[in-house]
Motif scaffolding. Structure first.
Motif, mmCIF file in Angstrom:
data_model
loop_
_atom_site.group_PDB
_atom_site.id
_atom_site.type_symbol
_atom_site.label_atom_id
_atom_site.label_comp_id
_atom_site.label_asym_id
_atom_site.label_seq_id
_atom_site.Cartn_x
_atom_site.Cartn_y
_atom_site.Cartn_z
ATOM 1 N N VAL A 1 15.372 51.466 13.071
ATOM 2 C CA VAL A 1 13.923 51.701 13.120
ATOM 3 C C VAL A 1 13.489 52.004 14.548
ATOM 4 N N ALA A 2 14.018 51.256 15.519
ATOM 5 C CA ALA A 2 13.652 51.482 16.917
ATOM 6 C C ALA A 2 14.097 52.865 17.382
ATOM 7 N N ALA A 3 15.278 53.288 16.936
ATOM 8 C CA ALA A 3 15.751 54.621 17.308
ATOM 9 C C ALA A 3 14.875 55.707 16.696
ATOM 10 N N ALA A 4 14.365 55.463 15.482
ATOM 11 C CA ALA A 4 13.492 56.440 14.825
ATOM 12 C C ALA A 4 12.112 56.489 15.473
ATOM 13 N N LEU A 5 11.588 55.333 15.867
ATOM 14 C CA LEU A 5 10.249 55.277 16.455
ATOM 15 C C LEU A 5 10.234 55.708 17.912
ATOM 16 N N GLY A 6 11.338 55.499 18.607
ATOM 17 C CA GLY A 6 11.385 55.811 20.030
ATOM 18 C C GLY A 6 11.294 54.548 20.868
ATOM 19 N N THR A 7 11.566 54.694 22.157
ATOM 20 C CA THR A 7 11.552 53.552 23.061
ATOM 21 C C THR A 7 10.130 53.121 23.377
ATOM 22 N N GLY A 8 10.022 51.904 23.910
ATOM 23 C CA GLY A 8 8.717 51.352 24.259
ATOM 24 C C GLY A 8 8.548 49.965 23.685
ATOM 25 N N VAL A 9 7.723 49.169 24.336
ATOM 26 C CA VAL A 9 7.519 47.787 23.909
ATOM 27 C C VAL A 9 6.909 47.739 22.521
ATOM 28 N N GLY A 10 5.860 48.534 22.273
ATOM 29 C CA GLY A 10 5.186 48.506 20.977
ATOM 30 C C GLY A 10 6.103 48.899 19.837
ATOM 31 N N MET B 1 9.344 48.755 19.785
ATOM 32 C CA MET B 1 10.380 47.738 19.637
ATOM 33 C C MET B 1 9.859 46.546 18.835
ATOM 34 N N ILE B 2 8.636 46.119 19.115
ATOM 35 C CA ILE B 2 8.051 44.993 18.384
ATOM 36 C C ILE B 2 7.905 45.333 16.905
ATOM 37 N N ILE B 3 7.426 46.531 16.610
ATOM 38 C CA ILE B 3 7.272 46.951 15.220
ATOM 39 C C ILE B 3 8.624 47.000 14.514
ATOM 40 N N ALA B 4 9.631 47.530 15.196
ATOM 41 C CA ALA B 4 10.966 47.654 14.602
ATOM 42 C C ALA B 4 11.538 46.289 14.238
ATOM 43 N N ILE B 5 11.401 45.327 15.134
ATOM 44 C CA ILE B 5 11.951 43.993 14.862
ATOM 45 C C ILE B 5 11.122 43.281 13.799
ATOM 46 N N ALA B 6 9.796 43.426 13.838
ATOM 47 C CA ALA B 6 8.933 42.766 12.863
ATOM 48 C C ALA B 6 9.216 43.251 11.446
ATOM 49 N N ILE B 7 9.564 44.530 11.291
ATOM 50 C CA ILE B 7 9.890 45.068 9.969
ATOM 51 C C ILE B 7 11.088 44.324 9.373
ATOM 52 N N THR B 8 12.017 43.923 10.213
ATOM 53 C CA THR B 8 13.201 43.209 9.718
ATOM 54 C C THR B 8 12.963 41.708 9.597
ATOM 55 N N TRP B 9 11.863 41.221 10.151
ATOM 56 C CA TRP B 9 11.646 39.775 10.227
ATOM 57 C C TRP B 9 10.775 39.233 9.089
ATOM 58 N N TRP B 10 9.835 40.058 8.573
ATOM 59 C CA TRP B 10 8.872 39.508 7.618
ATOM 60 C C TRP B 10 9.457 39.093 6.269
ATOM 61 N N PRO B 11 10.568 39.709 5.760
ATOM 62 C CA PRO B 11 11.054 39.290 4.444
ATOM 63 C C PRO B 11 11.396 37.810 4.348
ATOM 64 N N ALA B 12 11.927 37.229 5.415
ATOM 65 C CA ALA B 12 12.264 35.800 5.374
ATOM 66 C C ALA B 12 11.014 34.948 5.208
ATOM 67 N N TYR B 13 9.921 35.329 5.857
ATOM 68 C CA TYR B 13 8.670 34.588 5.710
ATOM 69 C C TYR B 13 8.057 34.808 4.327
ATOM 70 N N LEU C 1 7.018 36.610 20.741
ATOM 71 C CA LEU C 1 5.868 35.993 20.085
ATOM 72 C C LEU C 1 5.151 36.991 19.182
ATOM 73 N N ALA C 2 4.988 38.223 19.650
ATOM 74 C CA ALA C 2 4.329 39.253 18.838
ATOM 75 C C ALA C 2 5.125 39.529 17.570
ATOM 76 N N VAL C 3 6.447 39.569 17.680
ATOM 77 C CA VAL C 3 7.286 39.800 16.506
ATOM 78 C C VAL C 3 7.088 38.701 15.473
ATOM 79 N N VAL C 4 7.108 37.456 15.910
ATOM 80 C CA VAL C 4 6.974 36.331 14.987
ATOM 81 C C VAL C 4 5.585 36.309 14.348
ATOM 82 N N VAL C 5 4.545 36.566 15.127
ATOM 83 C CA VAL C 5 3.182 36.558 14.579
ATOM 84 C C VAL C 5 3.010 37.654 13.530
ATOM 85 N N ILE C 6 3.475 38.862 13.821
ATOM 86 C CA ILE C 6 3.373 39.957 12.847
ATOM 87 C C ILE C 6 4.159 39.628 11.588
#
Length: 298
Positions: free
Chosen positions: A151-160, A162-174, A104-109
């Motif tokens: 992106v996740a490998a560059a930022l490091g592990t963790g929920v936050g 991971m959400i940022i890494a996926i959101a970076i790849t998700w926003w172009p479609a929107y 949900l956080a990924v989609v909202v961002i």
């Protein structure tokens, strides 16, 4: 002497209620969409209540019980136990909270970032549109999962992270979706009238254009939720997402793959949870598309 008539507001309210009634009628015509809605509601309720109803909270916190490792599903442990003697039902239940709310956080961002970029590009056009859309196209050319992993490998592990890494790849479609909708809406007469009355671009976008393009965004978001959950699980599975002892469906699958096929329950139940979540949001998204997409209406 003049009197103020209340007939018009009543008609407006009646028309609004009638539209909602027709939308609900179209939605419930598909029993698969209703099943999807019920499953989504059930998943959200379970995720919210998970910390309260989980039978073995100590296992969720990282506690172990090696004396009861690899117990098959039964009355004491509904989903069996893993290599550390942890209750798989407790881990899967709390994992729903991590997976669902991360998705949900990924989609909202993605909606917020992509919506802002797409609205600005579509409204102003020109060189602003060219720059923003070329950046968007560049990100769209890279496979989303590969980019999210990098992106996740560059930022490091963790929920936050991971959400940022996926959101970076998700926003172009929107961004692409919103830009196309804004390009169509800004040429309509009510936008021309708003400009003639002196409305500025923030008001035109915020009060007139964006509220009229919410439907396709909601439909896409409902369909994307399932894929966002699947991406969260994928990053956890390859070891660059959520780390133990935090329970997450993909992480649970990654740990359980060493125990297959002898102790199948350690992988089957988290895998079934992912399957049900993705299926539920896809069914719900199909139903919402039938209701909100004017081209799909009968």
């Amino acid at each position: 002497m003049t009197t103020t008539s209340t007939a018009l507001p009543r008609r407006d309210q009646s028309a609004r209620l009638e539209n909602w009634s027709r939308a609900f009628y179209r939605f419930r015509q598909s029993w698969l969409s209703v099943v999807g809605l019920v499953l989504v509601i059930a998943l959200i309720v379970l995720a919210l209540l998970a910390p309260v109803i989980v039978p073995h909270p100590e296992h969720v916190a990282g506690g172990t019980n090696t004396a009861e490792r690899f117990l098959a599903p039964g009355s004491d442990y509904w989903f069996g136990t893993n290599a550390l003697g942890q209750d798989m039902f407790s881990l899967t239940l709390v994992g729903a909270q991590v997976s669902l709310f991360s998705g949900l956080a990924v989609v909202v961002i993605a909606i917020v970032v992509g919506g802002i970029i797409g609205a600005i590009a579509g409204y102003f056009g020109g060189w602003i549109d060219e720059i923003l859309m070329r950046i968007t196209d560049l990100l769209l050319t890279i496979p989303s999962l590969i980019l999210a992993m990098a992106v996740a490998a560059a930022l490091g592990t963790g929920v936050g992270n991971m959400i940022i890494a996926i959101a970076i790849t998700w926003w172009p479609a929107y961004a692409r979706l919103v830009r196309g909708e804004v390009l169509g809406k800004k040429e309509e007469q009510f936008i021309t009238a708003a400009k003639a009355l002196g409305a500025g671009w923030p008001r035109i976008l915020g009060r007139h254009i964006l509220p009229n393009i919410v439907s396709p965004i909601i439909v896409k978001a409902s369909l994307d939720m399932g894929f966002a959950i699947l991406t969260v699980a994928s990053l956890g599975f390859v070891g660059i997402g959520v780390k133990a002892p935090t329970p997450e469906w993909g992480t649970l699958l990654s740990i359980a793959r060493a125990d297959m096929p002898d102790y199948w329950w350690t992988a089957v139940f988290p895998g079934m949870a992912i399957f049900i979540a993705v299926l539920a949001f896809n069914l719900l998204g199909d139903g919402l598309r039938d209701v909100m997409d004017p081209q799909a209406r009968r």
